[in-house]
Each structure stands twice: as structure tokens, then as C-alpha cells.
Design a protein around this motif. Structure first.
Motif, short mmCIF file in Angstrom:
data_model
loop_
_atom_site.label_atom_id
_atom_site.label_comp_id
_atom_site.label_asym_id
_atom_site.label_seq_id
_atom_site.Cartn_x
_atom_site.Cartn_y
_atom_site.Cartn_z
N LEU A 96 0.93 -1.25 0.08
CA LEU A 96 -0.01 -0.06 -0.16
C LEU A 96 0.79 1.29 0.00
O LEU A 96 1.81 1.38 0.76
CB LEU A 96 -0.89 -0.15 1.23
N GLN A 97 0.65 2.20 -0.76
CA GLN A 97 1.10 3.49 -0.95
C GLN A 97 0.19 4.68 -0.39
O GLN A 97 -0.82 4.43 -0.58
CB GLN A 97 1.47 3.72 -2.30
N VAL A 98 0.74 5.64 0.32
CA VAL A 98 -0.25 6.46 0.69
C VAL A 98 0.60 8.19 0.44
O VAL A 98 1.47 8.18 0.51
CB VAL A 98 -0.16 6.56 2.39
N TYR A 99 -0.36 9.00 0.01
CA TYR A 99 -0.15 10.30 -0.33
C TYR A 99 -0.70 11.19 0.36
O TYR A 99 -1.74 11.24 0.38
CB TYR A 99 -0.27 10.46 -2.19
N GLY B 216 9.27 4.11 3.15
CA GLY B 216 9.10 4.70 1.66
C GLY B 216 7.77 4.84 1.16
O GLY B 216 7.45 5.39 0.21
N ARG B 217 6.72 4.34 1.98
CA ARG B 217 5.56 4.10 1.19
C ARG B 217 4.40 5.26 1.74
O ARG B 217 3.36 5.20 1.13
CB ARG B 217 4.66 2.68 1.58
N VAL B 218 5.13 6.08 2.40
CA VAL B 218 4.23 7.37 2.86
C VAL B 218 4.92 8.54 2.29
O VAL B 218 6.07 8.72 2.28
CB VAL B 218 3.89 7.58 4.20
N HIS B 219 4.13 9.23 1.30
CA HIS B 219 4.80 10.17 0.45
C HIS B 219 4.16 11.39 0.77
O HIS B 219 2.94 11.70 0.71
CB HIS B 219 4.67 9.75 -1.17
N THR B 220 5.06 12.64 0.85
CA THR B 220 4.57 13.83 1.05
C THR B 220 4.37 14.68 -0.15
O THR B 220 5.54 14.66 -1.04
CB THR B 220 5.50 14.49 2.02
#
Length: 214
Positions: free
Chosen positions: A66-69, A83-87
């Protein structure tokens, strides 16, 4: 592209096997179920009705891909998770599977000068196919075919909403952020802002759980 409406500000977007969820908040009873089926979660800002921190954090633990932006505040609340949580901020662009996204806007709409305005970003998907503005009437510098229009909340104003639609000039409007309006309020809003009202475009009231083609 298909859009599934959930309660309040949350929607699921699906295209060619890619599934994104935008703004799964605490006002969305099936937020956890929606996130569990997604490859990515997009958060416009950290307010609880858009970002259920417990649901998203649990999903990051349970779903290794899962990726979160989201904004810096969202990233700070969740941590990096390898690194899967992106600002993200205005001007950024990214791709998840078959769906492209660009990021627009900076701040939450003003409620009152005594209440701080957090960062708020909108997401424009697939070269204008869909725009979710979060809690702001920010006009992206690109064409928008389907606009998700917030219609209730302490910051919303019908006059500003009408001018927003007139400026964006979408082909289609779907109501979101409607939970604070009664059925009468939603019908009155659709009449005032809709095809026979100030915008000249019908406002689609999509019931939670309904999927529509865009």
C-alpha cells in the motif's frame, strides 16, 4: 474510469485494475473496507473527516504494497513505512498503476480567523478526468471533466461554490462532503447550484455505495 461514492468526502476510483481511495475519514463507515481493496490512498489534509489515521495506519501494516500520499502533516502522523508514505505538495505528479495524478492547491479554506488553516491539496486524476479539491475551492490550472464539489461544512458557502463551478467549468459535477446537509438541504443545494440554478450544470447526488462511469 469508475468512481464509487462513499459517505462524506471519500471516493474510490478504479481503472484497468488499479484502485485508489481518496479521503477515507471517520465519517465514512466503510473506510477500512475501501482501503483494504486499494493500491493507494490519497489524503487531501489531516482533518478527521478526511483522514482516519487509525484506519490508514492499520492498512499500512496489513498491506505491504500500500502507498499513501498526503500533506506533510499526514506523513508526520503516519511515519515513513519504508518509503511508502509520500509527502506531496502543489506541482507534484505521480502514477499509481494505470492512474496518473497531479497535485494542486496549498491551504484549507478559511473557516474563521481564529481557526488555523492546515495545508490542503487537491488531486487531479488522468489528465483532468476527475478532480477532488479536499476542503478548498482551488481552481487547478488544467481542464476538469468531473468535479467533486463539497457542499456542506463550516467553511462552505453556496455563493463561493457557484463561482467555483463557473470558473472551473467542468463537464460534470458530483456532490461530496454532503453529510452535514439533510435531504432537504441537499435538494435545496442542488436546485440553487444546479442546471436551473447558478451554474447551469446538474449536480449528481450519488448515494454512498453507488458506482458510476466517468
Amino acid at each position: 474510469m469508475q468512481l464509487t461514492k462513499h459517505a462524506h468526502a471519500c471516493v474510490t476510483v478504479q481503472k484497468d485494475g488499479t484502485r485508489l481511495v481518496i479521503d477515507p475519514g471517520t465519517f465514512t463507515p466503510d473506510a477500512a473496507e475501501a482501503v483494504a481493496q486499494a493500491q493507494a490512498v490519497l489524503i487531501t489534509h489531516e482533518h478527521f473527516d478526511h483522514f482516519d489515521e487509525k484506519v490508514v495506519a492499520a492498512a499500512l501494516e496489513a498491506q505491504p504494497a500500500l502507498q499513501v500520499y498526503g500533506t506533510a502533516a499526514v506523513s508526520a502522523a503516519l511515519g515513513r513505512h519504508n518509503g511508502r508514505v509520500h509527502t506531496v505538495a502543489a506541482g507534484d505528479a505521480f502514477t499509481v498503476g494505470s492512474i496518473t495524478a497531479t497535485v494542486h492547491g496549498h491551504r484549507h479554506a478559511l473557516i474563521h480567523t481564529d481557526i488555523p488553516c492546515p495545508d490542503n491539496v487537491g488531486y487531479l486524476l488522468d489528465d483532468g478526468a476527475l478532480y477532488h479539491p479536499g476542503d478548498a475551492y482551488f481552481v487547478p490550472d488544467a481542464p476538469v471533466r468531473t468535479l467533486l464539489l463539497p457542499t456542506s461544512g463550516p467553511w462552505t458557502k453556496l455563493g463561493e461554490a457557484a463561482d467555483y463551478v463557473r470558473t472551473v467549468k467542468p463537464e460534470q459535477i458530483i456532490q461530496i462532503h454532503e453529510l452535514m446537509l439533510s435531504d432537504l438541504g441537499q435538494r435545496s443545494t442542488a436546485t440553487l447550484l444546479g442546471e436551473q440554478g447558478l451554474t447551469g450544470l446538474p449536480i449528481d447526488r450519488v448515494e454512498p455505495g453507488t458506482t458510476v462511469e466517468l
